[in-house]
Design a protein around this motif. Structure first.
Motif, PDB file in Angstrom:
ATOM      1  N   THR A 170      12.444   5.719  34.570  1.00  0.00           N
ATOM      2  CA  THR A 170      13.639   6.073  33.796  1.00  0.00           C
ATOM      3  C   THR A 170      13.253   6.881  32.561  1.00  0.00           C
ATOM      4  O   THR A 170      13.912   7.867  32.214  1.00  0.00           O
ATOM      5  N   ILE A 171      12.171   6.471  31.899  1.00  0.00           N
ATOM      6  CA  ILE A 171      11.688   7.219  30.736  1.00  0.00           C
ATOM      7  C   ILE A 171      11.290   8.635  31.124  1.00  0.00           C
ATOM      8  O   ILE A 171      11.643   9.612  30.442  1.00  0.00           O
ATOM      9  N   LEU A 172      10.592   8.779  32.234  1.00  0.00           N
ATOM     10  CA  LEU A 172      10.186  10.115  32.683  1.00  0.00           C
ATOM     11  C   LEU A 172      11.403  10.974  33.011  1.00  0.00           C
ATOM     12  O   LEU A 172      11.434  12.174  32.710  1.00  0.00           O
ATOM     13  N   ARG A 173      12.420  10.377  33.625  1.00  0.00           N
ATOM     14  CA  ARG A 173      13.635  11.127  33.954  1.00  0.00           C
ATOM     15  C   ARG A 173      14.366  11.564  32.691  1.00  0.00           C
ATOM     16  O   ARG A 173      14.904  12.674  32.626  1.00  0.00           O
ATOM     17  N   ILE A 174      14.402  10.695  31.689  1.00  0.00           N
ATOM     18  CA  ILE A 174      15.036  11.062  30.421  1.00  0.00           C
ATOM     19  C   ILE A 174      14.337  12.268  29.813  1.00  0.00           C
ATOM     20  O   ILE A 174      14.980  13.225  29.372  1.00  0.00           O
ATOM     21  N   ILE A 175      13.013  12.220  29.793  1.00  0.00           N
ATOM     22  CA  ILE A 175      12.241  13.340  29.240  1.00  0.00           C
ATOM     23  C   ILE A 175      12.516  14.620  30.007  1.00  0.00           C
ATOM     24  O   ILE A 175      12.583  15.722  29.437  1.00  0.00           O
ATOM     25  N   ALA A 176      12.694  14.487  31.324  1.00  0.00           N
ATOM     26  CA  ALA A 176      12.941  15.650  32.174  1.00  0.00           C
ATOM     27  C   ALA A 176      14.368  16.171  32.057  1.00  0.00           C
ATOM     28  O   ALA A 176      14.691  17.229  32.616  1.00  0.00           O
ATOM     29  N   GLY A 177      15.213  15.424  31.338  1.00  0.00           N
ATOM     30  CA  GLY A 177      16.605  15.829  31.197  1.00  0.00           C
ATOM     31  C   GLY A 177      17.489  15.346  32.322  1.00  0.00           C
ATOM     32  O   GLY A 177      18.617  15.837  32.496  1.00  0.00           O
ATOM     33  N   GLU A 178      17.006  14.363  33.083  1.00  0.00           N
ATOM     34  CA  GLU A 178      17.790  13.772  34.175  1.00  0.00           C
ATOM     35  C   GLU A 178      18.331  12.433  33.673  1.00  0.00           C
ATOM     36  O   GLU A 178      17.611  11.443  33.613  1.00  0.00           O
ATOM     37  N   GLU A 202      -9.265  20.182  32.436  1.00  0.00           N
ATOM     38  CA  GLU A 202      -9.161  19.862  33.863  1.00  0.00           C
ATOM     39  C   GLU A 202      -8.019  18.892  34.131  1.00  0.00           C
ATOM     40  O   GLU A 202      -7.277  19.042  35.115  1.00  0.00           O
ATOM     41  N   MET A 203      -7.859  17.889  33.254  1.00  0.00           N
ATOM     42  CA  MET A 203      -6.782  16.932  33.440  1.00  0.00           C
ATOM     43  C   MET A 203      -5.427  17.587  33.201  1.00  0.00           C
ATOM     44  O   MET A 203      -4.462  17.321  33.918  1.00  0.00           O
ATOM     45  N   GLU A 204      -5.339  18.451  32.210  1.00  0.00           N
ATOM     46  CA  GLU A 204      -4.080  19.153  31.947  1.00  0.00           C
ATOM     47  C   GLU A 204      -3.699  20.039  33.125  1.00  0.00           C
ATOM     48  O   GLU A 204      -2.516  20.116  33.505  1.00  0.00           O
ATOM     49  N   GLN A 205      -4.676  20.694  33.718  1.00  0.00           N
ATOM     50  CA  GLN A 205      -4.412  21.531  34.875  1.00  0.00           C
ATOM     51  C   GLN A 205      -3.946  20.692  36.065  1.00  0.00           C
ATOM     52  O   GLN A 205      -3.035  21.093  36.803  1.00  0.00           O
ATOM     53  N   ALA A 206      -4.552  19.518  36.224  1.00  0.00           N
ATOM     54  CA  ALA A 206      -4.157  18.630  37.324  1.00  0.00           C
ATOM     55  C   ALA A 206      -2.732  18.124  37.135  1.00  0.00           C
ATOM     56  O   ALA A 206      -1.940  18.071  38.090  1.00  0.00           O
ATOM     57  N   PHE A 207      -2.384  17.752  35.905  1.00  0.00           N
ATOM     58  CA  PHE A 207      -1.016  17.311  35.613  1.00  0.00           C
ATOM     59  C   PHE A 207      -0.022  18.435  35.918  1.00  0.00           C
ATOM     60  O   PHE A 207       1.019  18.220  36.556  1.00  0.00           O
ATOM     61  N   ALA A 208      -0.327  19.633  35.442  1.00  0.00           N
ATOM     62  CA  ALA A 208       0.575  20.762  35.630  1.00  0.00           C
ATOM     63  C   ALA A 208       0.739  21.113  37.106  1.00  0.00           C
ATOM     64  O   ALA A 208       1.819  21.500  37.560  1.00  0.00           O
ATOM     65  N   MET A 209      -0.348  20.951  37.860  1.00  0.00           N
ATOM     66  CA  MET A 209      -0.296  21.247  39.283  1.00  0.00           C
ATOM     67  C   MET A 209       0.616  20.257  40.007  1.00  0.00           C
ATOM     68  O   MET A 209       1.352  20.620  40.922  1.00  0.00           O
ATOM     69  N   ARG A 210       0.598  19.015  39.567  1.00  0.00           N
ATOM     70  CA  ARG A 210       1.409  17.968  40.204  1.00  0.00           C
ATOM     71  C   ARG A 210       2.858  17.983  39.736  1.00  0.00           C
ATOM     72  O   ARG A 210       3.778  17.742  40.516  1.00  0.00           O
ATOM     73  N   HIS A 211       3.088  18.235  38.457  1.00  0.00           N
ATOM     74  CA  HIS A 211       4.427  18.097  37.876  1.00  0.00           C
ATOM     75  C   HIS A 211       5.106  19.426  37.595  1.00  0.00           C
ATOM     76  O   HIS A 211       6.314  19.450  37.343  1.00  0.00           O
ATOM     77  N   GLY A 212       4.336  20.501  37.610  1.00  0.00           N
ATOM     78  CA  GLY A 212       4.865  21.788  37.172  1.00  0.00           C
ATOM     79  C   GLY A 212       4.610  21.956  35.683  1.00  0.00           C
ATOM     80  O   GLY A 212       4.690  20.990  34.921  1.00  0.00           O
ATOM     81  N   GLU A 213       4.308  23.150  35.240  1.00  0.00           N
ATOM     82  CA  GLU A 213       3.916  23.378  33.845  1.00  0.00           C
ATOM     83  C   GLU A 213       5.036  23.032  32.865  1.00  0.00           C
ATOM     84  O   GLU A 213       4.796  22.422  31.823  1.00  0.00           O
ATOM     85  N   GLN A 219       5.494  19.240  32.631  1.00  0.00           N
ATOM     86  CA  GLN A 219       4.334  18.613  32.016  1.00  0.00           C
ATOM     87  C   GLN A 219       4.285  18.868  30.514  1.00  0.00           C
ATOM     88  O   GLN A 219       3.852  18.013  29.752  1.00  0.00           O
ATOM     89  N   LYS A 220       4.756  20.033  30.074  1.00  0.00           N
ATOM     90  CA  LYS A 220       4.825  20.300  28.634  1.00  0.00           C
ATOM     91  C   LYS A 220       5.762  19.312  27.951  1.00  0.00           C
ATOM     92  O   LYS A 220       5.508  18.857  26.831  1.00  0.00           O
ATOM     93  N   LYS A 221       6.863  18.975  28.626  1.00  0.00           N
ATOM     94  CA  LYS A 221       7.795  17.993  28.079  1.00  0.00           C
ATOM     95  C   LYS A 221       7.144  16.618  27.984  1.00  0.00           C
ATOM     96  O   LYS A 221       7.273  15.912  26.978  1.00  0.00           O
TER      97      LYS A 221
END
Length: 211
Positions: free
Chosen positions: A200-208, A7-18, A21-23
């Motif tokens: 900033t850490i999240l952006r790095i992970i996202a490739g931004e 349920e939590m994984e689905q919620a994360f994916a719904m908010r961030h995109g699959e 969220q995998k990253k």
């Protein structure tokens, strides 16, 4: 009732995109220092669904920490590693946590943060900050490093910025204020700097990579 992992994984994916969220879920972040910066950074990253956090600190929660650090009154006297682990498991029960109750130095830094994809410097003292930054840049240049400098006092929070110092090194803060020369540390301004570091850490992970 605690949500299931699915349920939590689905919620994360719904908010961030699959894909994003995998990253996040596949990334390990080392947070060095669990005070005003590190405790807030850890919570922000756990809320974003980061897969694994390496949490490093040797200190205990003191009553003077409660005005800006993410601890509770009943946790005074606990080691910060134990207290933040307890709090993070309440927030994000399925995040993988590796706690290291040790003081970081030049000799053990590679062992402590070697498995991390991103290293986050969140120390209080300038000497410790410089030691960690220099060690990562010199010994582990392939890692991304996010550091904080300057969040003390009552100045405008808009002075806190994120700067890309080198290709893999980011610095967040106003770069000027020091607790010894200001009128103290205020939770809101410290949290602004912590939010800069976490995002900033999240952006790095996202490739931004730009700021």
């Amino acid at each position: 009732m605690i949500p299931t992992k699915e349920e939590m994984e689905q919620a994360f994916a719904m908010r961030h995109g699959e894909e994003l969220q995998k990253k996040f879920a596949g990334t390990t972040v080392a947070v060095c220092g669990l005070g005003g910066l590190g405790s807030n950074i850890s919570i922000a990253l756990a809320r974003a669904g980061i897969g694994k956090l390496i949490l490093i600190d040797f200190d205990q929660v003191d009553v003077t920490n409660l005005h800006r650090q993410q601890y509770k009154a009943h946790q005074v006297g606990m080691y910060k590693t134990d207290a933040i682990q307890e709090n993070l498991k309440e927030i994000s029960p399925y995040v993988e946590l590796e706690v290291r109750r040790v003081k970081v130095n030049e000799e053990n830094v590679e062992e402590l943060v070697g498995d991390a994809d991103v290293v986050c410097e969140a120390f209080d003292k300038a000497e410790a900050k410089a030691m960690l930054v220099n060690a990562v840049l010199e010994k582990m240049p392939e890692k991304y490093l996010v550091s904080g400098s300057g969040m003390a006092g009552f100045d405008s929070p808009n002075r806190i910025r994120t700067k890309r110092v080198t290709k893999r090194f980011y610095l967040c803060g106003d770069g000027v204020s020091d607790v010894k020369e200001s009128n103290g540390l205020f939770a809101a301004r410290v949290m602004v700097c912590a939010a800069h570091q976490a995002h900033t850490i999240l952006r790095i992970i996202a490739g931004e990579y730009d700021v």
